[in-house]
Every structure is written in structure tokens, then in C-alpha cells.
Write a protein that holds these residues in place. Structure first.
Motif, PDB file in Angstrom:
ATOM      1  N   LYS A 194       0.834  -1.212   0.000  1.00 35.46           N
ATOM      2  CA  LYS A 194       0.000   0.000   0.000  1.00 35.46           C
ATOM      3  C   LYS A 194       0.862   1.252   0.000  1.00 35.46           C
ATOM      4  CE  LYS A 194      -3.919  -2.207   2.311  1.00 35.46           C
ATOM      5  NZ  LYS A 194      -4.893  -2.146   3.445  1.00 35.46           N
ATOM      6  N   SER A 195       1.891   1.225  -0.874  1.00 38.73           N
ATOM      7  CA  SER A 195       2.780   2.378  -0.999  1.00 38.73           C
ATOM      8  C   SER A 195       2.792   2.854  -2.445  1.00 38.73           C
ATOM      9  CB  SER A 195       4.196   2.024  -0.549  1.00 38.73           C
ATOM     10  OG  SER A 195       4.751   1.044  -1.405  1.00 38.73           O
ATOM     11  N   GLU A 196       3.250   4.088  -2.635  1.00 38.03           N
ATOM     12  CA  GLU A 196       3.289   4.680  -3.962  1.00 38.03           C
ATOM     13  C   GLU A 196       4.453   5.653  -4.018  1.00 38.03           C
ATOM     14  OE1 GLU A 196       0.417   7.439  -6.826  1.00 38.03           O
ATOM     15  OE2 GLU A 196      -0.460   6.169  -5.256  1.00 38.03           O
ATOM     16  N   ALA A 197       5.102   5.728  -5.189  1.00 36.46           N
ATOM     17  CA  ALA A 197       6.210   6.660  -5.368  1.00 36.46           C
ATOM     18  C   ALA A 197       6.048   7.360  -6.708  1.00 36.46           C
ATOM     19  CB  ALA A 197       7.550   5.935  -5.303  1.00 36.46           C
ATOM     20  N   LEU A 198       6.349   8.648  -6.736  1.00 37.81           N
ATOM     21  CA  LEU A 198       6.304   9.438  -7.954  1.00 37.81           C
ATOM     22  C   LEU A 198       7.686  10.033  -8.195  1.00 37.81           C
ATOM     23  CD1 LEU A 198       4.677  10.721 -10.277  1.00 37.81           C
ATOM     24  CD2 LEU A 198       4.216  12.656  -8.763  1.00 37.81           C
ATOM     25  N   TYR A 199       8.323   9.600  -9.298  1.00 36.94           N
ATOM     26  CA  TYR A 199       9.644  10.093  -9.661  1.00 36.94           C
ATOM     27  C   TYR A 199       9.485  11.209 -10.687  1.00 36.94           C
ATOM     28  CZ  TYR A 199      11.685   5.951  -7.437  1.00 36.94           C
ATOM     29  OH  TYR A 199      12.065   4.990  -6.534  1.00 36.94           O
ATOM     30  N   ASP A 200       9.972  12.401 -10.337  1.00 40.02           N
ATOM     31  CA  ASP A 200       9.979  13.530 -11.263  1.00 40.02           C
ATOM     32  C   ASP A 200      11.433  13.788 -11.653  1.00 40.02           C
ATOM     33  OD1 ASP A 200       9.880  15.935 -12.620  1.00 40.02           O
ATOM     34  OD2 ASP A 200       8.282  16.751 -11.356  1.00 40.02           O
ATOM     35  N   TYR A 201      11.854  13.194 -12.776  1.00 41.83           N
ATOM     36  CA  TYR A 201      13.256  13.286 -13.165  1.00 41.83           C
ATOM     37  C   TYR A 201      13.626  14.659 -13.704  1.00 41.83           C
ATOM     38  CZ  TYR A 201      13.624   8.259 -12.448  1.00 41.83           C
ATOM     39  OH  TYR A 201      13.639   7.007 -11.884  1.00 41.83           O
ATOM     40  N   SER A 202      12.634  15.453 -14.127  1.00 43.03           N
ATOM     41  CA  SER A 202      12.939  16.808 -14.576  1.00 43.03           C
ATOM     42  C   SER A 202      13.364  17.685 -13.405  1.00 43.03           C
ATOM     43  CB  SER A 202      11.731  17.424 -15.286  1.00 43.03           C
ATOM     44  OG  SER A 202      10.614  17.486 -14.409  1.00 43.03           O
ATOM     45  N   LEU A 203      12.845  17.405 -12.203  1.00 41.00           N
ATOM     46  CA  LEU A 203      13.226  18.126 -10.991  1.00 41.00           C
ATOM     47  C   LEU A 203      14.267  17.373 -10.171  1.00 41.00           C
ATOM     48  CD1 LEU A 203       9.714  19.371  -9.743  1.00 41.00           C
ATOM     49  CD2 LEU A 203      11.430  20.655 -11.036  1.00 41.00           C
ATOM     50  N   GLY A 204      14.427  16.098 -10.443  1.00 38.94           N
ATOM     51  CA  GLY A 204      15.373  15.289  -9.676  1.00 38.94           C
ATOM     52  C   GLY A 204      14.869  14.934  -8.306  1.00 38.94           C
ATOM     53  N   LEU A 205      13.523  14.789  -8.165  1.00 37.75           N
ATOM     54  CA  LEU A 205      12.929  14.503  -6.862  1.00 37.75           C
ATOM     55  C   LEU A 205      12.031  13.274  -6.941  1.00 37.75           C
ATOM     56  CD1 LEU A 205      11.846  18.106  -5.771  1.00 37.75           C
ATOM     57  CD2 LEU A 205      13.867  16.844  -4.998  1.00 37.75           C
ATOM     58  N   VAL A 206      11.906  12.578  -5.804  1.00 41.32           N
ATOM     59  CA  VAL A 206      10.997  11.445  -5.701  1.00 41.32           C
ATOM     60  C   VAL A 206      10.080  11.687  -4.501  1.00 41.32           C
ATOM     61  CG1 VAL A 206      12.733  10.131  -4.393  1.00 41.32           C
ATOM     62  CG2 VAL A 206      10.780   8.948  -5.402  1.00 41.32           C
ATOM     63  N   TYR A 207       8.785  11.528  -4.736  1.00 34.28           N
ATOM     64  CA  TYR A 207       7.769  11.712  -3.689  1.00 34.28           C
ATOM     65  C   TYR A 207       7.252  10.330  -3.288  1.00 34.28           C
ATOM     66  CZ  TYR A 207       7.839  16.389  -5.783  1.00 34.28           C
ATOM     67  OH  TYR A 207       8.232  17.606  -6.280  1.00 34.28           O
ATOM     68  N   GLN A 208       7.356   9.994  -2.021  1.00 32.94           N
ATOM     69  CA  GLN A 208       6.966   8.678  -1.523  1.00 32.94           C
ATOM     70  C   GLN A 208       5.758   8.808  -0.602  1.00 32.94           C
ATOM     71  OE1 GLN A 208      10.936   7.633   0.034  1.00 32.94           O
ATOM     72  NE2 GLN A 208      10.953   5.944  -1.449  1.00 32.94           N
ATOM     73  N   PHE A 209       4.755   7.953  -0.900  1.00 32.85           N
ATOM     74  CA  PHE A 209       3.515   7.969  -0.134  1.00 32.85           C
ATOM     75  C   PHE A 209       3.300   6.596   0.496  1.00 32.85           C
ATOM     76  CE2 PHE A 209       3.234  10.718  -3.827  1.00 32.85           C
ATOM     77  CZ  PHE A 209       2.784  11.923  -3.313  1.00 32.85           C
ATOM     78  N   GLN A 210       2.973   6.580   1.761  1.00 28.51           N
ATOM     79  CA  GLN A 210       2.649   5.366   2.486  1.00 28.51           C
ATOM     80  C   GLN A 210       1.335   5.590   3.204  1.00 28.51           C
ATOM     81  OE1 GLN A 210       4.632   2.456   2.546  1.00 28.51           O
ATOM     82  NE2 GLN A 210       2.898   1.465   3.560  1.00 28.51           N
ATOM     83  N   GLU A 211       0.425   4.612   3.125  1.00 29.58           N
ATOM     84  CA  GLU A 211      -0.895   4.768   3.729  1.00 29.58           C
ATOM     85  C   GLU A 211      -0.769   5.086   5.220  1.00 29.58           C
ATOM     86  OE1 GLU A 211      -5.165   2.371   4.007  1.00 29.58           O
ATOM     87  OE2 GLU A 211      -3.391   1.379   3.185  1.00 29.58           O
ATOM     88  N   GLY A 212      -1.438   6.179   5.626  1.00 28.73           N
ATOM     89  CA  GLY A 212      -1.417   6.592   7.023  1.00 28.73           C
ATOM     90  C   GLY A 212      -0.241   7.453   7.396  1.00 28.73           C
ATOM     91  N   GLU A 213       0.649   7.761   6.432  1.00 26.50           N
ATOM     92  CA  GLU A 213       1.815   8.582   6.713  1.00 26.50           C
ATOM     93  C   GLU A 213       1.836   9.789   5.786  1.00 26.50           C
ATOM     94  OE1 GLU A 213       5.393   6.320   6.523  1.00 26.50           O
ATOM     95  OE2 GLU A 213       4.660   4.712   7.833  1.00 26.50           O
ATOM     96  N   SER A 214       2.672  10.782   6.129  1.00 27.61           N
ATOM     97  CA  SER A 214       2.792  11.972   5.298  1.00 27.61           C
ATOM     98  C   SER A 214       3.732  11.716   4.131  1.00 27.61           C
ATOM     99  CB  SER A 214       3.319  13.140   6.140  1.00 27.61           C
ATOM    100  OG  SER A 214       4.580  12.803   6.714  1.00 27.61           O
ATOM    101  N   CYS A 215       3.651  12.596   3.138  1.00 29.36           N
ATOM    102  CA  CYS A 215       4.496  12.459   1.949  1.00 29.36           C
ATOM    103  C   CYS A 215       5.946  12.774   2.285  1.00 29.36           C
ATOM    104  CB  CYS A 215       3.989  13.404   0.851  1.00 29.36           C
ATOM    105  SG  CYS A 215       5.063  13.505  -0.588  1.00 29.36           S
ATOM    106  N   LYS A 216       6.880  11.944   1.767  1.00 25.35           N
ATOM    107  CA  LYS A 216       8.303  12.150   1.963  1.00 25.35           C
ATOM    108  C   LYS A 216       8.938  12.536   0.636  1.00 25.35           C
ATOM    109  CE  LYS A 216       8.590   8.746   5.705  1.00 25.35           C
ATOM    110  NZ  LYS A 216       9.240   7.478   6.174  1.00 25.35           N
ATOM    111  N   VAL A 217       9.753  13.590   0.652  1.00 25.35           N
ATOM    112  CA  VAL A 217      10.408  14.084  -0.555  1.00 25.35           C
ATOM    113  C   VAL A 217      11.913  13.909  -0.387  1.00 25.35           C
ATOM    114  CG1 VAL A 217      10.716  16.013  -2.126  1.00 25.35           C
ATOM    115  CG2 VAL A 217       8.567  15.781  -0.842  1.00 25.35           C
ATOM    116  N   SER A 218      12.555  13.338  -1.399  1.00 24.72           N
ATOM    117  CA  SER A 218      14.004  13.121  -1.344  1.00 24.72           C
ATOM    118  C   SER A 218      14.589  13.225  -2.753  1.00 24.72           C
ATOM    119  CB  SER A 218      14.326  11.750  -0.736  1.00 24.72           C
ATOM    120  OG  SER A 218      13.712  10.719  -1.496  1.00 24.72           O
ATOM    121  N   PRO A 219      15.895  13.477  -2.865  1.00 21.98           N
ATOM    122  CA  PRO A 219      16.521  13.546  -4.190  1.00 21.98           C
ATOM    123  C   PRO A 219      16.530  12.171  -4.855  1.00 21.98           C
ATOM    124  CG  PRO A 219      17.901  14.565  -2.505  1.00 21.98           C
ATOM    125  CD  PRO A 219      16.837  13.808  -1.776  1.00 21.98           C
TER     126      PRO A 219
END
Length: 303
Positions: A194-219
Motif C-alpha cells: 500500500k505504498s506509492e512513489a512518484l519520480y519527477d526526473y525533470s526536478l530530480g525529486l521522488v515523492y513517496q507515499f505510504q498509507e497513514g503517513e505523510s508524503c516524503k520528498v528526497s533527491p
């Protein structure tokens, strides 16, 4: 041997040609024959005589003996419920005593035992259409450049990826992937966790989502999905591992789907990193089946 693959072609005149690491000719010849020795024993030029029953691996078995060119004695052991013809087709043990019967030289006598614990054959397959070397070995002697790999004709893909990693433990993950080559975006959903990740390679960032938790942003890290190890850029060809130097191997049937003959390509790389581990040799095998639908890969489906 190690990361190298050698091609051996045997002729009766090759008196001294041996497999790498083997010092005896009869042993080398039998290893080169492999499982085909079972079919060669049924040749009509070999005269078999019944011999005494013997205990083989705790079971009393019938036996047949033959001699070839007064150089090689062969004894074939088979279960007592089989007749002679069936016993030659499904032996439990074969012993060899003597020297290579095709040699014109006097060779040292060898004694070899071949134990057979399991034997199976699928008579429904057209063996003439299957590749002779096994995929994944990476033997460049069998490759050809005459057939290029199918090219991608889409910039947007949606796929289900099942990945199995076998090491000291075996892990299997299933992911649903959406990727856009033009926008440089990759979305990965893992239903089991129950997790999801969005990779934005134009910005060089990855957004990680886990059910019940806040969004985590990392390079974005080097080696992230779809990133080229050489250029650090995102490409769909890298996502499908198609950026290697592929050579055509042949056709073979897909496992558990004998009605589909797939074309096979392989790429070999040395001193490569896969899943953060470095390997001396990595063989990547790609299977494609032909289709009338030109979407995705020109006239092919990735298997």
C-alpha cells in the motif's frame, strides 16, 4: 568457465581436443554428449546382452551389457518392471569402462558411473524451433547480428512488473508502473505494501507515499528505475533494459505456454551493478512474441 564461454566442435580427428578442465578423453566426450547419450545407446549398431541383476542404490535392477570396438564396455541398469527396450530408454545407472571407441590411439582406461535420478521429455514441442544453447548463459559464439531488437514507438507505458530476487533469501515484489518518457515522470504503485512513489526526473525529486503517513520528498538516487548508469538520464529503453548491446539468439517456446514461440535476444555486460550488487558478468535476456498490434514495440510484444 567463469565469465567466459567457449564453443567446442568435435570430429573423430580431434584426438587431443578436451573440454576445459578435463584431462581424459572419454570423460570429455561423455560430458560433451550430455543427456543425448541416452538416445545414442539405442542405436541399432549396438548389440546388447543380458547380464546379472545387481543392487543399485538399494534396489535390485536388471542389466544389459555392450562392447563398442573392443575398447569400451557399457552396462545399463534399469528397474525390473521394465522390458529391455524400455530399460534402455529410462535407465537408472550407466557405467562405462574402457577408452574412447572412436580413437585410433591407445588411451588410458577410464571407469565412469552415470547415475540418473530423474528423466523427462516433452514430446509435444517442435524441437527444431527451439534454440540449442540455454538462454542466460551468455555464449557469444551462438549469437548473430542479423535480427535487430524491436524498437519502441511509444512515450507512455503502463505495465505490471513482477520481480524476483534470489540470493541468500528470495524476495518477490509486484509493482504497477506508469511512465512518461517526454514528461520524465514515473509512478510506481505497490499494492501489497500500500505504498506509492512518484519520480519527477525533470526536478530530480521522488515523492513517496505510504498509507497513514505523510508524503516524503528526497533527491533521486543514481540507479533509480529507468535511469541510465552512464548518462544519469531517464529513458523508457532503460526501463525495459533495452539499452544494452543485444544480439539475436534464436527462437524458443515460453515456459508453460508452448503455443508461443518467442524470439530471444541477449546482452552481456561485465563488472556491472544490479540492485546495488556488483557482478563480474551480467546476462540480460529479452523475449518478444510477434503480434499484429504495432503499439508499444513494432509488431512485437515484450514477454
Amino acid at each position: 568457465m567463469g565469465t567466459d564461454c567457449l564453443l567446442y566442435k568435435f570430429k573423430p580427428s580431434d584426438e587431443f581436443k578436451l573440454l576445459t578442465g578435463v584431462t581424459k578423453r572419454l570423460t570429455s566426450m561423455l560430458i560433451a554428449m550430455g543427456p543425448s547419450i541416452l538416445y545414442r545407446l539405442r542405436h541399432n549398431s549396438i548389440y546388447w546382452k543380458e547380464a546379472a541383476d545387481e543392487n543399485v542404490r538399494g534396489t535390485m535392477m536388471k542389466s544389459l551389457r555392450a562392447n563398442i570396438n573392443n575398447k569400451l564396455n557399457i552396462t545399463c541398469y534399469y528397474k525390473s518392471n521394465l522390458d529391455q527396450e524400455s530399460g534402455l530408454q529410462a535407465p537408472s545407472r550407466i557405467t562405462f569402462s574402457g577408452s574412447d571407441p572412436s580413437s585410433v590411439l591407445f588411451l588410458t582406461k577410464e571407469n565412469l558411473i552415470l547415475d540418473i535420478f530423474s528423466q523427462g521429455m516433452d514430446s509435444t514441442k517442435d524441437l527444431s524451433r527451439t534454440v540449442k544453447p540455454l538462454p542466460g548463459v551468455g555464449c557469444s559464439a551462438f549469437y548473430g547480428n542479423s535480427v535487430p531488437t524491436p524498437t519502441m514507438n511509444s512515450h507512455l507505458v503502463h505495465l505490471i512488473l513482477s520481480e524476483t530476487i534470489t540470493s541468500s533469501t528470495t524476495t518477490k515484489t509486484v509493482s504497477e508502473i506508469y511512465a512518461n518518457d517526454r514528461l520524465k515522470l514515473v509512478r510506481i504503485q505497490k499494492p501489497n505494501s500500500k505504498s506509492e512513489a512518484l519520480y519527477d526526473y525533470s526536478l530530480g525529486l521522488v515523492y513517496q507515499f505510504q498509507e497513514g503517513e505523510s508524503c516524503k520528498v528526497s533527491p533521486v538516487k543514481r540507479g533509480s528505475i529507468g535511469l541510465s548508469q552512464e548518462t544519469g538520464q531517464f529513458h523508457l529503453t532503460r526501463l525495459f533494459l533495452l539499452d544494452g548491446n543485444y544480439k539475436y539468439l534464436g527462437k524458443m517456446y515460453l515456459e508453460n505456454r508452448p503455443e508461443f514461440a518467442a524470439k530471444v535476444w541477449e546482452s552481456i555486460s561485465y563488472n556491472s551493478t544490479v540492485n546495488s550488487d556488483k557482478y563480474d558478468k551480467v546476462v540480460t535476456t529479452q523475449y518478444f512474441t510477434e503480434t499484429v498490434d504495432n503499439y508499444g514495440f513494432d509488431g512485437h510484444l515484450s514477454s
